[in-house]
Design a protein around this motif. Structure first.
Motif, PDB file in Angstrom:
ATOM      1  N   TRP A 250       0.838  -1.202   0.000  1.00  0.00           N
ATOM      2  CA  TRP A 250       0.000   0.000   0.000  1.00  0.00           C
ATOM      3  C   TRP A 250       0.872   1.252   0.000  1.00  0.00           C
ATOM      4  O   TRP A 250       0.572   2.238  -0.685  1.00  0.00           O
ATOM      5  N   TRP A 252       3.901   1.590  -1.261  1.00  0.00           N
ATOM      6  CA  TRP A 252       4.677   1.786  -2.485  1.00  0.00           C
ATOM      7  C   TRP A 252       3.816   1.858  -3.745  1.00  0.00           C
ATOM      8  O   TRP A 252       4.214   2.481  -4.727  1.00  0.00           O
ATOM      9  N   TYR A 253       2.661   1.244  -3.725  1.00  0.00           N
ATOM     10  CA  TYR A 253       1.866   1.161  -4.949  1.00  0.00           C
ATOM     11  C   TYR A 253       0.497   1.816  -4.820  1.00  0.00           C
ATOM     12  O   TYR A 253      -0.356   1.655  -5.688  1.00  0.00           O
ATOM     13  N   GLY A 254       0.287   2.551  -3.768  1.00  0.00           N
ATOM     14  CA  GLY A 254      -0.980   3.240  -3.592  1.00  0.00           C
ATOM     15  C   GLY A 254      -0.791   4.477  -2.729  1.00  0.00           C
ATOM     16  O   GLY A 254       0.333   4.927  -2.494  1.00  0.00           O
ATOM     17  N   TYR A 255      -1.877   5.025  -2.266  1.00  0.00           N
ATOM     18  CA  TYR A 255      -1.823   6.201  -1.388  1.00  0.00           C
ATOM     19  C   TYR A 255      -2.129   5.753   0.033  1.00  0.00           C
ATOM     20  O   TYR A 255      -3.244   5.307   0.335  1.00  0.00           O
ATOM     21  N   PHE A 256      -1.143   5.847   0.908  1.00  0.00           N
ATOM     22  CA  PHE A 256      -1.288   5.421   2.294  1.00  0.00           C
ATOM     23  C   PHE A 256      -1.322   6.669   3.180  1.00  0.00           C
ATOM     24  O   PHE A 256      -0.284   7.235   3.509  1.00  0.00           O
TER      25      PHE A 256
END
Length: 346
Positions: A250, A252-256
């Protein structure tokens, strides 16, 4: 393991007390439970002819090492305002977390193959499923774990940040993204696929090749129980470590977002993944009659040893007080506790 407390921010409120208490409980249950597992496996006399026991032993060693070396540090940092364990532990503790994680999941993957061969090809696999080959597999597991976890020795570093000592990642974002992704693929995704495939085939064979309503031999019944126990252990490991990997992906590959909800989620992911190391002995006790008997024998042995030592002290004091007036020779007394299970030396 991303530990948001290690960067130097001190936690306030109930979590600064509750979280260390939970970690203390994990440490206590895990240390006692895994020590009992090692005692039962070491003392049951089946290590020379039972490959599954060797893998359970290896899993217990990994869990106990993780608990002893990693959990105490994780428990204390939630009440401290900075990193106080020095530069060596800053690198070593993260390395050891992933070393034991890899060792555990690789062991579970290997034992899933062992169970499949034992049930699907019980006669043909005897030459392959030997203690010697199991020990070779265990050495290979730890060697492979060292290779995959080795980069974490340089992943973290102790630094002085505005007068506060912190232990933080020093790799750049691209390198960290690659490393965390590789950890997910090789330390979770591929092993989970292996576990799912082997146990799916094993369960399918157990419930199709053998009619559960018909009488089974003791050997087949024992194999089914052991397989059930190992499957539960594997499922718990996958579930407990899933939140940790979800957070990494989450990030690295999304918006956390950094808010109260994700803050709680990160703390819970730590607690759940760490708690996995104390769950296996509980599973063994609930599912395996063999381990239940072994645990009871260990406790009865320790209890009888404690009682014998107390009796020995009382008898020695009484004997010395009776003889000291009539003799100046030293009196040496011995008391050897006896029980139905080999005693653990104190």
């Amino acid at each position: 393991m991303k530990s948001h407390g290690w960067g130097g921010a001190q936690f306030e409120g109930p979590e600064s007390i509750l979280i260390p208490l939970v970690f203390s409980l994990i440490f206590l249950v895990g240390t006692v439970g895994n020590s009992l597992v090692l005692a039962v496996v070491f003392r049951n006399g089946q290590m020379n002819n039972n490959t599954t026991n060797l893998f359970i032993l290896n899993l217990g060693v990994a869990d106990l090492s993780f608990i002893v070396f990693c959990v105490p540090i994780q428990a204390t940092i939630y009440t401290m305002s900075e990193w106080v364990f020095g530069p060596f532990l800053c690198k070593a503790v993260h390395f050891f977390i992933y070393l034991t994680m890899y060792a555990s999941i690789f062991t579970l993957s290997t034992v899933s193959l062992d169970r499949y061969l034992a049930i699907r090809y019980p006669l043909r696999s005897r030459e392959l499923r030997t203690p010697r080959n199991a020990l070779t597999s265990i050495c290979f597991i730890w060697g492979l774990s060292l290779i995959f976890s080795g980069p974490y020795l340089s992943y973290y570093k102790q630094m002085d940040l505005n007068g506060t000592v912190v232990c933080v990642p020093v790799w750049g974002p691209p390198q960290r993204k690659v490393m965390d992704s590789c950890t997910f693929v090789f330390g979770y995704l591929i092993p989970v696929l292996i576990l799912g495939l082997t146990y799916a085939r094993t369960i399918r064979y157990l419930w199709t090749a053998v009619d559960p309503l018909e009488d089974m031999s003791d050997s087949k019944r024992a194999k089914r129980k052991v397989t059930k126990m190992i499957i539960i252990v594997a499922v718990l490991f996958c579930l407990c470590w899933l939140p940790h990997h979800v957070i990494n992906l989450w990030l690295w590959y999304g918006y956390f977002p950094l808010n109260q909800a994700t803050y709680v989620f990160r703390i819970l992911s730590h607690l759940v993944s760490y708690a996995n190391s104390c769950l296996n002995p509980i599973v063994y006790a609930l599912v395996s009659k063999h381990f239940r008997k072994g645990f009871k024998k260990v406790f009865s042995c320790l209890l009888s040893k404690k009682v014998a030592n107390k009796v020995h002290v009382v008898q020695a004091a009484h004997t010395v007080s009776t003889l000291e007036a009539g003799s100046t020779e030293p009196v040496m007394m011995h008391s050897v506790p006896r029980c139905g299970f080999p005693c653990i030396s104190g």
